[in-house]
Design a protein around this motif. Sequence first.
Motif, PDB file in Angstrom:
ATOM      1  N   LEU A 172       0.819  -1.214   0.000  1.00 42.55           N
ATOM      2  CA  LEU A 172       0.000   0.000   0.000  1.00 42.55           C
ATOM      3  C   LEU A 172       0.855   1.268   0.000  1.00 42.55           C
ATOM      4  CD1 LEU A 172      -2.772  -0.990   2.578  1.00 42.55           C
ATOM      5  CD2 LEU A 172      -3.081  -0.626   0.114  1.00 42.55           C
ATOM      6  N   GLY A 173       2.161   1.103   0.171  1.00 38.21           N
ATOM      7  CA  GLY A 173       3.039   2.270   0.249  1.00 38.21           C
ATOM      8  C   GLY A 173       2.982   2.945   1.598  1.00 38.21           C
ATOM      9  N   ALA A 174       2.500   2.218   2.616  1.00 37.34           N
ATOM     10  CA  ALA A 174       2.336   2.787   3.947  1.00 37.34           C
ATOM     11  C   ALA A 174       3.456   2.346   4.903  1.00 37.34           C
ATOM     12  CB  ALA A 174       0.979   2.388   4.512  1.00 37.34           C
ATOM     13  N   MET A 175       4.444   1.638   4.364  1.00 31.86           N
ATOM     14  CA  MET A 175       5.611   1.232   5.160  1.00 31.86           C
ATOM     15  C   MET A 175       6.766   1.003   4.198  1.00 31.86           C
ATOM     16  SD  MET A 175       6.130  -2.145   7.589  1.00 31.86           S
ATOM     17  CE  MET A 175       5.187  -1.532   8.968  1.00 31.86           C
ATOM     18  N   ASP A 176       7.948   1.481   4.587  1.00 28.34           N
ATOM     19  CA  ASP A 176       9.093   1.247   3.709  1.00 28.34           C
ATOM     20  C   ASP A 176       9.725  -0.111   4.015  1.00 28.34           C
ATOM     21  OD1 ASP A 176      10.848   1.527   5.903  1.00 28.34           O
ATOM     22  OD2 ASP A 176      11.363   3.589   5.397  1.00 28.34           O
ATOM     23  N   GLU A 177      10.727  -0.478   3.240  1.00 23.98           N
ATOM     24  CA  GLU A 177      11.358  -1.799   3.366  1.00 23.98           C
ATOM     25  C   GLU A 177      12.014  -1.997   4.733  1.00 23.98           C
ATOM     26  OE1 GLU A 177      11.282  -4.453   1.252  1.00 23.98           O
ATOM     27  OE2 GLU A 177       9.902  -3.284   0.036  1.00 23.98           O
TER      28      GLU A 177
END
Length: 118
Positions: A55-60
């Motif tokens: 969802l693009g709500a947490m980075d790697e």
Amino acid sequence: MDHLDDDQKEMLNMLHDSCVGESGVEEGLITKAGKGEFTEDDKLKAYMACIFQQLGAMDEDGTPDLDTMISMLPDQMQERGGKMIGSCKGVSGSNGPEVAMKLNKCFYNADPEYYFVF
């Protein structure tokens, strides 16, 4: 989930299927988590991290972006969902899966009636 339209539900189902495939989590653990029973399971944690990352709500690295989470909520979910998510600022952990699990627990504790896992 009742607050979502058919397109949103379809997108979440595709995301669900993709992350189940990637993590190998058992469906039963996801169902239990939706009811507040969070099993300490690495595959469940990986599933939750996968959802947030897709969802693009947490980075790697496992740094959550709660503002992005809130912005993705449909209009009718903004107020209550925003409060639930906003109450969990400051949650951290050593990696993405750990943070994702802690966030889900926090969201559930903040508003168990409104919380859902897909």
